[in-house]
Scaffold this motif. Structure first.
Motif, PDB file in Angstrom:
ATOM      1  N   ALA A 168       0.835  -1.185   0.000  1.00  0.00           N
ATOM      2  CA  ALA A 168       0.000   0.000   0.000  1.00  0.00           C
ATOM      3  C   ALA A 168       0.879   1.248   0.000  1.00  0.00           C
ATOM      4  O   ALA A 168       0.585   2.240  -0.667  1.00  0.00           O
ATOM      5  N   MET A 169       2.000   1.176   0.734  1.00  0.00           N
ATOM      6  CA  MET A 169       2.909   2.311   0.801  1.00  0.00           C
ATOM      7  C   MET A 169       3.498   2.583  -0.578  1.00  0.00           C
ATOM      8  O   MET A 169       3.597   3.736  -1.012  1.00  0.00           O
ATOM      9  N   ALA A 170       3.882   1.537  -1.299  1.00  0.00           N
ATOM     10  CA  ALA A 170       4.458   1.709  -2.622  1.00  0.00           C
ATOM     11  C   ALA A 170       3.447   2.349  -3.565  1.00  0.00           C
ATOM     12  O   ALA A 170       3.767   3.289  -4.303  1.00  0.00           O
ATOM     13  N   PHE A 272       0.205   8.448   2.204  1.00  0.00           N
ATOM     14  CA  PHE A 272       1.568   7.962   2.029  1.00  0.00           C
ATOM     15  C   PHE A 272       2.364   8.130   3.322  1.00  0.00           C
ATOM     16  O   PHE A 272       2.982   7.188   3.809  1.00  0.00           O
ATOM     17  N   PHE A 273       2.311   9.325   3.894  1.00  0.00           N
ATOM     18  CA  PHE A 273       3.024   9.577   5.154  1.00  0.00           C
ATOM     19  C   PHE A 273       2.568   8.622   6.246  1.00  0.00           C
ATOM     20  O   PHE A 273       3.364   8.042   6.981  1.00  0.00           O
TER      21      PHE A 273
ATOM     22  N   LEU B  17       5.982   1.835 -14.304  1.00  0.00           N
ATOM     23  CA  LEU B  17       6.994   0.789 -14.475  1.00  0.00           C
ATOM     24  C   LEU B  17       7.796   0.627 -13.194  1.00  0.00           C
ATOM     25  O   LEU B  17       8.068  -0.494 -12.751  1.00  0.00           O
ATOM     26  N   GLY B  18       8.166   1.759 -12.590  1.00  0.00           N
ATOM     27  CA  GLY B  18       8.908   1.705 -11.329  1.00  0.00           C
ATOM     28  C   GLY B  18       8.109   0.984 -10.259  1.00  0.00           C
ATOM     29  O   GLY B  18       8.629   0.129  -9.541  1.00  0.00           O
ATOM     30  N   LEU B  19       6.835   1.327 -10.171  1.00  0.00           N
ATOM     31  CA  LEU B  19       5.969   0.704  -9.164  1.00  0.00           C
ATOM     32  C   LEU B  19       5.867  -0.799  -9.407  1.00  0.00           C
ATOM     33  O   LEU B  19       6.011  -1.605  -8.491  1.00  0.00           O
ATOM     34  N   ALA B  20       5.652  -1.156 -10.697  1.00  0.00           N
ATOM     35  CA  ALA B  20       5.525  -2.575 -11.019  1.00  0.00           C
ATOM     36  C   ALA B  20       6.809  -3.307 -10.670  1.00  0.00           C
ATOM     37  O   ALA B  20       6.788  -4.412 -10.123  1.00  0.00           O
TER      38      ALA B  20
END
Lengths: 782, 58
Positions: A168-170, A272-273, B17-20
């Protein structure tokens, strides 16, 4: 090579004469391990390793745990099988490399990998090629202890939640970055005259990115908020959830109507925080729990059951039936309750009773799970297993005591209880004020009310506690203190009284020879020559006092009595050497009788930990009163109290008496820190306001304690109290900062002058301020 | 305006793309042993094979 300063070439312990010392090894096991490693060409290990001086070195033990590996082998598709093991003794990258290299050279092994963080080994092999015991033999021979575990069971709910938080954070981090990028364009557009069409487009793109991320990232908070509301309570997650949902809904409404105010960036970066805080907190707690689980699993030893037909098999303690016969080898911990049917030995029941002196056990004497059989093998008839054991009774007492503590409400919860209603009332009265009193149309009035909720959304407030917790428990973990419970540090900061257990807590838990002048060097040398041959703790202490002595030949051990050699020298109890039963000494003693000479008495005392007196003094300087509460005899408790400087002491207290004493203290308004290690302390640990247990204590006491400290010194205790107090003051500062920010921002919001830009700046600034403030606690890095 | 139509999708795709990539590395267990990964680099052995496919490391 054989000088007194020489170290064993394998395990690094100082060499003290004896066999094998010529080659630079302390024992045959170490020599074999060294040859094994050299033969495989893995000498690099010795050059690369960095041994932790505080941790026990990798030293092969003659007899290892005999857990049943085959029970834990999981067949995989494709003919392979996998096995998960906990590894004790892994300290550095060289250990990982050595274990993996040793295993991958074994026939049948297809894959082996050690996880240094969790100290677990994952092994894959072809079961038809080799059995797991053979495969793992070289690793054991080098000195690592391996205990199988069930990965499914340890793959706990918390672990899954931690991963979900990280995902979830990502996702919210990705969304926050991109939406902020678009928002900056919109803000810049305000100054440069961006047209409404372009702004609308940017808002739509923001919505497209932000809304799925909000839905995904809000779930942990929404679930907790719903649970709280269902229980008729409110917590910090309620205003967070309401704030984020309203922010997103209002921004969507504005976007649809091509309005100027969309707060997508605030909603997503807020989440996010908050998720960063939640994730770090979960990970810190997970690491502590992981370390404790590791300690617990390594203690689970199987029981050797002897079937009526004489065959022997290893069985986990919970699968033993009442009436079966169990063999307990010398030096082994008893896993069940039972009556001795055969054999005489000495039994140490320190963990159970707090008594440091071993007692003799013979046919008919009852033994309890948790005690250690010292000198000779015993056969027991099992009298109780599982829920019926004395141990289980203590566990029940502990659970009862724990219920009192469950009522403790964390500071953040107390703040949230009044914060949420106040915020929602303010928003409501803003709406009522603008629409009824100032005669505004309901849509703009609602927008203003929602903006009040947005700026009061407790981002900084929700971060105030977890960030401090994470930094504090990280700092303590580097000092060897594991914080298990979420509110442990908060409670630790509040204590005003410390209660110590004696054996194993204030003391090292093993006796030491007293230099009381009752014997001379000759006596000591004669006694030690016999004592080297025994594993009895008193004999070991005697042998340790004279390390250079040559062991006597043909020594016979009489379990429960003493040792004798063919030339008539006897070392043992008063009765064994034939001394008339005169006055009972203050502590345990051993008598030495030699033909033609009068008997000599060696007395022993359980020595306090090296820094016990300093720690007591330091606790006094922190303004805490200290008390000693021991299950041992009053005379021994009094003696120790005098040595370490405790004036308030009580001896002869059983588990129930300890709980009673703690309840009485709590009733008198004291907030008590209990420090204890034994089974008999576990209920008291659970009953105390907060509790600490040493890592080498009984597993149940480690489970009951809020904090666990590692190492031979008590100093981490003082450090933990200091850090807890600093954490408390930082948490309060953070609350003050967060509330101060609200006092500034809320009037602006009520006045209706908050724009998305102001909201974003204010929220990020207050969150960063809180985080930076918490980071002040990191000082004292090793 | 045309630049926006191009740059916004490009930014989103690159970010996505970075997230994936992160989610993939998380799923494949690369974040399970941060301490070990830091130490492994010191041993230049070649038997440091990645986990077999489908394996979830503990």
């Amino acid at each position: 090579m054989t000088g007194p300063a020489a170290l064993c070439r394998h395990c690094g312990t100082p060499l003290e004469g004896g066999s094998g010392a010529e080659e630079g090894f302390c024992c045959a096991g170490c020599a074999a391990a060294h040859h094994l490693i050299s033969a495989q060409g893995l000498d690099l290990y010795y050059r690369r390793r960095s041994l932790d001086p505080a941790a026990p070195p990798p030293r092969p033990e003659a007899e290892d745990t005999c857990a049943i590996l085959s029970d834990h082998v999981v067949p995989l598709p494709g003919g392979e099988a996998s096995l998960s093991l906990m590894v004790e003794g892994v300290q550095c990258g060289a250990c990982v490399w050595l274990i993996e290299s040793l295993l991958t050279r074994q026939p049948g092994v297809t894959w082996a990998r050690v996880n240094l963080t969790t100290r677990r080994l994952a092994l894959r092999f072809r079961p038809e090629g080799a059995d797991p015991d053979t495969i793992l033999a070289p690793v054991r021979a080098v000195g690592y202890r391996l205990v199988p575990f069930d990965p499914e069971r340890l793959e706990s709910e918390d672990h899954r939640r931690e991963r979900a938080l990280l995902r979830a954070m990502a996702v919210t981090g990705f969304a926050a970055g991109n939406v902020m990028l678009l928002s900056v364009s919109v803000w810049a557009g305000h100054a440069q005259g961006m047209g409404p069409a372009t702004r609308g487009l940017l808002h739509w793109v923001s919505a497209l990115v932000a809304l799925p991320a909000v839905v995904y990232g809000l779930r942990p908070f929404a679930a907790s908020a719903l649970a709280a509301l269902r229980a008729g309570r409110t917590n910090m997650d309620v205003p967070i959830t309401i704030g984020v949902v309203l922010t997103s809904a209002m921004s969507l409404w504005e976007t649809i109507h091509n309005g100027p105010h969309a707060y997508f960036d605030s909603a997503v970066s807020l989440l996010f925080f908050l998720l960063i805080g939640r994730y770090l907190e979960a990970r810190a707690r997970g690491r502590a729990r992981n370390a404790v689980e590791h300690l617990l699993a390594l203690d689970a030893r199987a029981v050797l059951v002897i079937d009526p037909d004489g065959s022997r098999r290893m069985v986990p303690p919970r699968r033993v039936a009442v009436g079966q016969t169990v063999l307990v080898a010398a030096g082994e911990r008893v896993g069940i309750d039972g009556l001795v049917t055969e054999g005489c030995s000495d039994v140490e029941s320190g963990l159970l009773t707090g008594e440091s002196v071993p007692v003799a056990a013979g046919p008919g004497s009852p033994l309890y799970a948790g005690t250690i059989n010292l000198t000779a093998p015993l056969r027991l008839r099992v009298s109780a297993v599982g829920e019926e054991t004395l141990l289980a009774g203590i566990v029940r007492m502990m659970e009862l005591a724990e219920q009192g503590r469950a009522r403790y409400v964390a500071l953040a919860e107390r703040v949230a209880r009044w914060y949420a209603p106040v915020v929602h009332l303010t928003a409501l009265s803003t709406f009522v004020g603008w629409s009824l009193l100032a005669g505004m149309a309901w849509q703009p009035a609602l927008l203003i009310a929602v903006s009040v909720l947005i700026v009061t959304c407790p981002c900084a407030l929700a971060l105030a506690v977890p960030v401090v917790q994470v930094v504090a428990s990280g700092r303590l973990m580097r000092r060897g203190v594991l914080v298990k419970s979420a509110t442990a540090l908060e409670r630790l900061a509040e204590i005003d009284h410390v209660v110590f257990d004696k054996t194993g807590t204030l003391t090292a838990g093993r006796p030491l020879l007293c230099q009381d002048g009752g014997w001379n060097a000759d006596d000591l040398a004669d006694a030690a020559a016999l004592a080297v041959r025994s594993t009895h703790p008193l004999a070991r202490a005697l042998a340790a006092a004279a390390p250079q002595v040559r062991p006597a030949e043909a020594v016979v051990e009489h379990p429960g009595l003493g040792l004798s050699s063919p030339d008539g020298v006897r070392l043992g109890s008063r009765a064994f050497v034939g001394v008339a039963d005169s006055d009972e000494g203050a502590g345990p003693d051993l008598w030495l009788a030699r033909p033609g000479r009068s008997p000599v008495c060696f007395s022993f005392a359980d020595s306090p930990r090296s820094d016990a007196a300093d720690t007591i003094a330091a606790l006094g300087r922190l303004g805490l009163s200290v008390e000693l509460l021991s299950g041992d005899r009053p005379a021994i408790a009094a003696g120790l109290a005098r040595v370490v400087g405790i004036t308030d002491w009580r001896g002869g207290s059983g588990p129930a008496a300890k709980v009673e004493r703690l309840t009485a203290l709590a009733a008198a308004g004291r907030r008590v820190l209990m420090v204890g290690d034994g089974l008999n302390d576990a209920p008291a640990l659970a009953a105390a306001h907060v509790s600490i247990s040493p890592a080498n204590g009984a597993d149940i006491s480690r489970a009951a304690a809020d904090l666990v400290f590692q190492g031979a010194r008590l100093a981490p205790l003082v450090e933990a109290i200091g850090v807890a107090r600093m954490a408390r003051s930082l948490t309060r500062q953070n609350f003050a900062l967060a509330l101060g920010y609200n006092l500034l921002a809320v009037p602006l919001a009520i006045g209706g002058v908050v724009t998305p830009l102001i909201a974003a700046i204010a929220m990020s600034a207050s969150s960063l301020l809180v985080i930076v403030n918490a980071l002040r606690l990191t000082g004292g890095r090793r | 305006m045309e630049t926006l139509l191009m740059l916004i999708p490009v930014a989103l795709i690159l970010g996505g793309l970075g997230l994936a990539g992160f989610l993939w590395s998380l799923r494949s267990g690369q974040f399970d042993d941060m301490d070990g990964a830091a130490q492994r680099i010191l041993f230049d052995d070649d038997d440091d094979a990645p986990p077999p496919p489908g394996h979830r490391q503990e």
